[in-house]
Each structure stands twice: as C-alpha cells, then as structure tokens.
Design a protein around this motif. Sequence first.
Motif, short mmCIF file in Angstrom:
data_model
loop_
_atom_site.label_atom_id
_atom_site.label_comp_id
_atom_site.label_asym_id
_atom_site.label_seq_id
_atom_site.Cartn_x
_atom_site.Cartn_y
_atom_site.Cartn_z
N THR A 72 0.83 -1.21 0.00
CA THR A 72 0.00 0.00 0.00
C THR A 72 0.86 1.26 0.00
O THR A 72 0.54 2.24 -0.67
N TRP A 73 1.96 1.24 0.75
CA TRP A 73 2.86 2.39 0.76
C TRP A 73 3.55 2.54 -0.59
O TRP A 73 3.66 3.64 -1.12
N ALA A 74 4.04 1.42 -1.14
CA ALA A 74 4.75 1.47 -2.42
C ALA A 74 3.83 2.02 -3.52
O ALA A 74 4.26 2.84 -4.35
N ALA A 75 2.57 1.60 -3.52
CA ALA A 75 1.63 2.06 -4.55
C ALA A 75 1.40 3.56 -4.46
O ALA A 75 1.19 4.23 -5.48
N ARG A 76 1.45 4.12 -3.25
CA ARG A 76 1.21 5.56 -3.08
C ARG A 76 2.35 6.42 -3.60
O ARG A 76 2.21 7.63 -3.72
N LEU A 77 3.47 5.78 -3.88
CA LEU A 77 4.59 6.53 -4.45
C LEU A 77 4.18 7.19 -5.76
O LEU A 77 4.66 8.27 -6.10
N ALA A 78 3.30 6.52 -6.51
CA ALA A 78 2.83 7.08 -7.78
C ALA A 78 2.08 8.40 -7.56
O ALA A 78 2.03 9.24 -8.46
N ASP A 79 1.50 8.58 -6.37
CA ASP A 79 0.79 9.82 -6.05
C ASP A 79 1.68 10.82 -5.32
O ASP A 79 1.21 11.86 -4.85
N GLY A 80 2.96 10.49 -5.21
CA GLY A 80 3.90 11.41 -4.56
C GLY A 80 3.94 11.31 -3.06
O GLY A 80 4.55 12.16 -2.40
N GLU A 81 3.30 10.28 -2.47
CA GLU A 81 3.32 10.10 -1.02
C GLU A 81 4.62 9.45 -0.61
O GLU A 81 4.88 8.29 -0.96
N VAL A 82 5.45 10.16 0.13
CA VAL A 82 6.73 9.61 0.58
C VAL A 82 6.95 9.83 2.07
O VAL A 82 8.07 9.68 2.56
N TRP A 83 5.90 10.14 2.82
CA TRP A 83 6.05 10.41 4.24
C TRP A 83 6.60 9.21 5.00
O TRP A 83 7.23 9.35 6.05
N TRP A 84 6.38 8.00 4.49
CA TRP A 84 6.76 6.76 5.15
C TRP A 84 8.20 6.33 4.84
O TRP A 84 8.68 5.33 5.40
#
Length: 376
Positions: A72-84
């Motif tokens: 789930t975290w890896a997939a959010r990378l496409a949306d620019g989510e890198v907080w994790w």
Amino acid sequence: GLGDVYKRQSQAGELERQLSSALRSRPGRRSWVALTELIEALHRLGELERVQERVEAALSEWPAERRVAPDTWAARLADGEVWWAWAVRALRLEALHLGGDLIAGLSTRSQPVLLRDLSMDHCVFEAGALPALLGAVCSLGTLTLKSPTVDPEDLVKALGRPWSGEATSVTFEETGLDARHIHALFRAHALESLTLRRCELDVDLLSELEPARLEALRALTLEGHFLGGLALEPVGRLRSLRSLTLRSESLTALSLEWMSALRLLDLDLGENALGDEGARNLARLKGLETLRRFAAPSNGISYAGVRELASSLVFDGLVSLDLSGNPIEDDGAMILAECPFLVDLERLDVRACELTEAGVRALDRSYALRDAKVLT
C-alpha cells in the motif's frame, strides 16, 4: 469540540502503547506488519511526528531486509506520497506509472531516502521520474530493474546518479542497454555484482568494458543474449571476477580459451550446447582448478564429456556440481561415482540425465560421494 480532542488523544495513547509493545517484539514479518499498521494509524491521526524519532531509533536495530515497504505504501509513491520513506529500507515497485506526482513528492524531502534494496518491475517512468527517484536515494546496496518503460536518455541520467553504497549489486532484466548506460553505471558506482538478462545487448558492447573501472566486480551474470564466445572474450580481462554465469549465450567448444585468465570460484555455463567437445576443452583449460561450484546443465554432454572432466582438475575440490539435463546415462553416473576428485562434494545434481536404477545405485554406493546430497 473537546470531545473529539479527547477521543483523538485517547486513540493516540492506545496506539502508542501498542507501538511500544510492537517495538519490543523480535524482528519478523508479523511484527513488521503490526508496526507499519500502527505507524499508518498514527500518521492519519497527525500524531506520528511526536513518536517518529523513538521509532527510528528502535528500527535501527532491525535487519534492513525486514523493513520492506508494504504494498500500500509502495503504490502511493505514484501519487507522490513519501512520508513513510524514513521507516523502510527495501522497496518493491510493480506495474506502477510514475511521473510528475512522484517528482513533486520527492522534491519536498530535505533528507535522502535511505534504501538498501530497490526493485522495479514493469514500471512506466515519465520524463524525469527515474532520475528523480534514484537521485533521492542513497546507500543503495541492491538495484533491480525489470522490463521498464523509460526514455533511454533518462536511464543514462539515472544510472549516473550517486545512489550506491560501497558495494552494489545491480540486475537488469529485459531492459534495452547500450554503451552509454554501461559507461554511466561503471563510472558512478563501485559494482560488486552485475546481472544482465535478456537485455538486447549489442554484440560489441562488452568490448567497452574497462577493467580499471571494474576492480570491485566479483560476480557477473549474462543470460539470454546469444552473444557467442568471441563477443565474450573481453570478460577474460576482468581479473577480479570470482563468480561467472553465462547462460544461453551461444558458447561453442572453440570459444573458451579466454576463461583461463580468470581465477573463478563459481562457474555456470548452463544451456550453451557445449557438447562433449566443449567439456573436453574445459577439461584442458588452465585456471579452472580454483573452482568450488561448477554448473553445466542442458549442454548435450554425454558420458564421454563427463569422463574428460572427471580426469581433470576442474572437478578437484568442488563442493557443488550440476550436470542436470545432460544425457550422461549410467556410464556417466559410474564415472562420477568412481571419481576421486569429488570427495569434497556436498551437492550433485544429475536430474534428467537418463539414469536407470543401476546408475542411481552406483551413485548411492559411491565412497567419494558419501557426504554429498545427490539429486537424481
């Protein structure tokens, strides 16, 4: 209202208690899943920053290979989510479309992403995305890139970024590479291991290898390019190599002389149709007496080729021998059973070698193979 504030504080307090308990757990898959779920929950409540430093300190004791980003975290990378990103040390990206959102998300980070392992499989990279990702990473130990959709110029830029640690393992699979990519990679990084599988390599590409830039290279794997032995001759200049795999590279019996310049511990020549003549030429090569592991599966080697190898120093001191898929028959099995050079062998693979019960029995009763695990 005050009720909502109290409820959120209560939830945060309970999550922190669970987090403290999870951090005391033994590092493992189950405890890592629990930790990432708690980290996510605290992030949603806006309470993560307060405990992040404590979590980072505790996670520093965890092996890097356990700290794999959840899907789930890896997939959010496409949306620019890198907080994790601070929490993970390994990242697997599969079938993602990475573009402007990724670039924007990475640009907001003041600290580099401390990854040890990055794997990207069938990802589509818009202009600038791959250089931005690798440019944000440091201390990378292992990089795997499989079937990417990426501009060749972007790939040159990405490979030239200083993302590697002291010793780096790089794997490319089904990735179009030319001399520019190889030069950029070797000039920017101290490669310890390089694997190229079905990468559409030009037959002259290996002549571009510069041994002075590859002094750290210990392992090289080339598979599925059908380059031929003459095109592979430059590999003989890489004197630091200790492990060499050449699978489906159209080697011939007459194209092996360059190997004598190497001092290898591991050699895998699977699926090259060497035949008995190739086995005979290998047996006569100087330099292969240092081998500890030798594999030549599916090469059309019969008992005659086995006899040549068994009487040479190629077999002397081996701990692993793979001759699977070769028609050595019972005569070949009996030659192996009686070979005095194989006394140190720990593993012998002779599956699909056309053995009957007589051949299997000879191997089972062999004194030289008494300590070996024999796969028939």
